[in-house]
Write an enzyme that holds these catalytic residues in place. Structure first.
Site, short mmCIF file in Angstrom:
data_model
loop_
_atom_site.label_atom_id
_atom_site.label_comp_id
_atom_site.label_asym_id
_atom_site.label_seq_id
_atom_site.Cartn_x
_atom_site.Cartn_y
_atom_site.Cartn_z
N GLU A 85 13.41 0.35 -0.11
CA GLU A 85 13.82 1.67 -0.61
C GLU A 85 12.79 2.28 -1.55
OE1 GLU A 85 17.68 1.70 -2.49
OE2 GLU A 85 17.66 3.87 -2.71
N LYS A 274 25.18 -0.94 -7.76
CA LYS A 274 24.23 -0.95 -6.64
C LYS A 274 22.81 -0.71 -7.18
CE LYS A 274 21.70 1.12 -3.27
NZ LYS A 274 20.36 1.67 -3.43
N ASP A 290 18.54 -16.61 -2.34
CA ASP A 290 19.57 -16.15 -1.40
C ASP A 290 20.27 -14.92 -1.98
OD1 ASP A 290 21.90 -15.80 0.04
OD2 ASP A 290 22.36 -17.93 0.21
N HIS A 387 13.39 10.50 -6.96
CA HIS A 387 13.60 9.76 -5.72
C HIS A 387 12.88 10.46 -4.56
CE1 HIS A 387 15.53 6.96 -3.06
NE2 HIS A 387 16.05 7.95 -2.35
P1 HMG Z 1 7.90 10.18 -13.18
O1 HMG Z 1 8.20 10.45 -14.59
O2 HMG Z 1 7.71 11.30 -12.26
O3 HMG Z 1 6.64 9.21 -13.10
O4 HMG Z 1 9.03 9.20 -12.62
P2 HMG Z 1 5.18 9.47 -13.64
O5 HMG Z 1 4.37 9.96 -12.47
O6 HMG Z 1 5.18 10.24 -14.92
O7 HMG Z 1 4.71 7.96 -13.97
C1 HMG Z 1 5.26 7.23 -15.05
C2 HMG Z 1 5.34 5.77 -14.68
O8 HMG Z 1 6.36 5.61 -13.67
C3 HMG Z 1 4.07 5.18 -14.06
O9 HMG Z 1 3.19 4.75 -15.06
C4 HMG Z 1 4.64 4.03 -13.28
O10 HMG Z 1 4.97 2.98 -14.14
C5 HMG Z 1 5.91 4.63 -12.70
P3 HMG Z 1 1.62 4.49 -14.66
O11 HMG Z 1 1.57 3.52 -13.53
O12 HMG Z 1 1.10 5.83 -14.25
O13 HMG Z 1 1.03 3.94 -15.89
N1 HMG Z 1 5.58 5.33 -11.42
C6 HMG Z 1 5.13 4.70 -10.31
N2 HMG Z 1 4.86 3.43 -10.05
C7 HMG Z 1 4.42 3.15 -8.80
N3 HMG Z 1 4.23 4.08 -7.84
C8 HMG Z 1 4.50 5.35 -8.06
C9 HMG Z 1 4.97 5.72 -9.35
N4 HMG Z 1 5.31 6.90 -9.91
C10 HMG Z 1 5.69 6.62 -11.16
N5 HMG Z 1 4.32 6.25 -7.11
C11 HMG Z 1 10.29 7.93 -11.10
C12 HMG Z 1 9.23 9.00 -11.26
C13 HMG Z 1 10.63 7.81 -9.64
C14 HMG Z 1 9.75 6.59 -11.62
C15 HMG Z 1 11.53 8.35 -11.96
O14 HMG Z 1 11.97 9.62 -11.55
C16 HMG Z 1 12.68 7.39 -11.85
O15 HMG Z 1 12.70 6.36 -12.50
N6 HMG Z 1 13.69 7.71 -11.03
C17 HMG Z 1 14.81 6.84 -10.75
C18 HMG Z 1 14.65 6.35 -9.36
C19 HMG Z 1 15.67 5.33 -8.96
O16 HMG Z 1 16.55 4.93 -9.70
N7 HMG Z 1 15.57 4.90 -7.73
C20 HMG Z 1 16.46 3.95 -7.15
C21 HMG Z 1 16.95 4.50 -5.84
S1 HMG Z 1 18.28 5.58 -6.09
C22 HMG Z 1 19.62 4.47 -6.01
O17 HMG Z 1 19.78 3.83 -5.04
C23 HMG Z 1 20.43 4.07 -7.19
C24 HMG Z 1 21.38 5.04 -7.85
O18 HMG Z 1 22.35 5.55 -6.99
C25 HMG Z 1 22.05 4.17 -8.89
C26 HMG Z 1 23.00 4.90 -9.76
O19 HMG Z 1 23.64 5.86 -9.29
O20 HMG Z 1 23.13 4.46 -10.92
C27 HMG Z 1 20.63 6.14 -8.46
#
Ligand code: HMG
Length: 432
Positions: A85, A274, A290, A387
């Site tokens: 994901e 989740k 596992d 996301h």
């Molecule tokens: P951002 O602020 O746009 O990121 O966040 P940024 O570009 O400013 O970068 C800051 C740091 O984020 C980076 O530092 C990385 O650590 C990381 P740096 O490496 O530059 O020193 N980062 C990345 N690492 C690797 N590859 C990348 C990348 N981009 C940033 N391409 C971010 C963007 C997606 C991290 C933020 O918006 C976030 O944390 N979102 C949450 C996403 C999430 O929770 N995803 C899970 C899937 S959704 C789900 O299934 C669960 C849910 O339903 C659970 C719930 O409801 O509670 C949501």
């Protein structure tokens, strides 16, 4: 053509593929090529993977990513994560970096006890059964010595065996409820072997002693391990939550409210948990553990008070924001896939060859970090912004975008909101 088959397991791998493709797939050449495309050219490595399971026809890849900057009890880890994901690894990395600057994660292993049960039926007098159990308990342990000898030398083994009366639930139903310390092994084989030995001794001795027969129904470990528990936490002064244009007071309040909602509302709790499992499962998979056992045990723990609830908790007290989780994790760093799968070995090496207790702490932190990242997005920008930013590449790949198109579109969406339709529109425009 018949869609069922006898003796499928006896066919060679290529015969299995031929049968599946010709029986179930109309585009047989393409399907066959796709299946074979994933074979490893290293024949020994391919054979190793073929032999992990049964009826293997190919390999199913998951990406292995790394989330760096996890400061846990003063040690900095890069955490390997196997997951399909998008945005999970980025979210974990972002949360790790955030907390690194605020003292990092603190963890404690609370307990490491695992459980197994021999389930049996007995219709005789319960007092006779109790007396018999007390007289036979030492022999149950003694007869298991060939199985427990090595584990005991390392400091683990059988902790206790209890007789449990479950006749209130099912007439005539009892258990031998056993507890174990399996150290760095997840311990499933060890526990099941001990249980089967208990059952054998118990039944044989009962035949000579008890008036009513003992009928053993099954002997199996439990994946519910509330006494194999680890705690992970972060805390900081409220002002330290400040980042970008986030108002720390308002953010802390909304964050705590979001967690409270998941504590009382099961629909929200399931999604909330989740998100935690996004982090937990990814590290569990990368380290060859596992994930089904972990999932089942964690969700059972989330319902331990009779209602499904959030695994994490948050509070603001005396100007300090605290966020924590206690979670049951029966993990191994020896045995099973850990010494067989080359990428699992690499993952464990990246983590510095941890003991099982250290891995429990890392995995719990990955779950807590993931939940922090998700809740921060949910309570500020909304989840879709981050996301979808990460999901952009998947949409571009669906449209077979070449590298020039990808570069142009990624640049475009640096200043525009990513939605599926906006990406499609941008591709069409570029191609026109
Ligand atoms: P951002 O602020 O746009 O990121 O966040 P940024 O570009 O400013 O970068 C800051 C740091 O984020 C980076 O530092 C990385 O650590 C990381 P740096 O490496 O530059 O020193 N980062 C990345 N690492 C690797 N590859 C990348 C990348 N981009 C940033 N391409 C971010 C963007 C997606 C991290 C933020 O918006 C976030 O944390 N979102 C949450 C996403 C999430 O929770 N995803 C899970 C899937 S959704 C789900 O299934 C669960 C849910 O339903 C659970 C719930 O409801 O509670 C949501």
């Amino acid at each position: 053509m018949s869609k069922s088959i006898s003796g499928f397991s006896k066919l060679s791998k290529s015969e299995k593929i031929d049968w599946i493709v010709s029986t179930y797939l109309s585009n047989s050449d393409i399907a066959k090529n796709t299946i074979k495309q994933y074979f490893n050219t290293d024949k020994k490595l391919q054979q190793l993977h073929d032999e992990f399971i049964e009826n293997t026809i190919s390999n199913y890849y998951l990406p292995l990513g790394v989330a760096p900057n996890f400061l846990i009890n003063g040690i900095t880890y890069a955490v390997p994560m196997a997951i399909e994901e998008s945005s999970v690894v980025a979210a974990a990395s972002k949360a790790a970096k955030f907390w690194m600057d605020r003292g990092g994660f603190k963890t404690t292993v609370i307990s490491t006890t695992k459980i197994g049960q021999v389930h049996f039926m007995y219709e005789g007098a319960v007092d006779d059964l109790r007396l018999f159990f007390n007289s036979i308990k030492t022999k149950l342990i003694e007869d298991s010595k060939p199985i427990t000898k090595n584990m005991e030398m390392r400091g683990g083994g059988i902790i206790d065996i209890e007789l449990r009366d479950k006749t209130e639930n099912i007439e005539g139903y009892y258990q031998l409820h056993a507890t174990f310390e399996t150290l760095d092994a997840m311990g499933a084989n060890f526990i099941n072997s001990c249980l089967e030995q208990f059952a054998k001794t118990f039944k044989a001795e009962a035949e000579d002693t008890l008036d009513s027969p003992v009928e053993v129904i099954m002997s199996i470990l439990s994946n519910y391990v509330p006494d194999c528990l680890v705690r992970a936490e972060v805390s900081c002064e409220i002002e330290a939550l400040s980042e970008g244009d986030i108002d720390p007071e308002a953010f802390a309040k909304r964050f705590v409210q979001a967690v409270s909602i998941a504590e009382v509302e099961p629909h929200r709790a399931v999604t909330h948990n989740k998100g935690i499992m996004n982090g937990i499962d990814a590290v569990v998979l990368a380290t060859g553990n596992d994930f089904r056992a972990i999932e089942a045990g964690v969700h059972a723990y989330a319902s331990k008070d009779g209602k499904y609830k959030s695994l994490t908790h948050a509070k603001v007290e005396d100007g300090i924001f605290s966020f924590w989780m206690e979670v049951p994790l029966a993990l191994g760093t020896v045995g099973g896939l850990t010494s067989l799968h080359p990428l699992v070995k690499v993952s464990l090496d990246i983590l510095g060859k941890p003991k099982a207790t250290e891995l429990m702490q890392i995995v719990a932190v990955a779950g807590l970090a993931q939940n922090f990242a998700a809740l921060r997005s949910l309570t500020t920008t909304g989840i879709q912004e981050g996301h979808m930013k990460m999901h952009l590449m998947n949409i571009l790949n669906q449209f077979d975008a070449n590298s020039r198109e990808k570069e142009a579109i990624v640049n475009h969406f640096k200043t525009h909101t990513v939605t599926h339709s906006a990406v499609v529109e941008a591709i069409n425009k570029l191609r026109a």
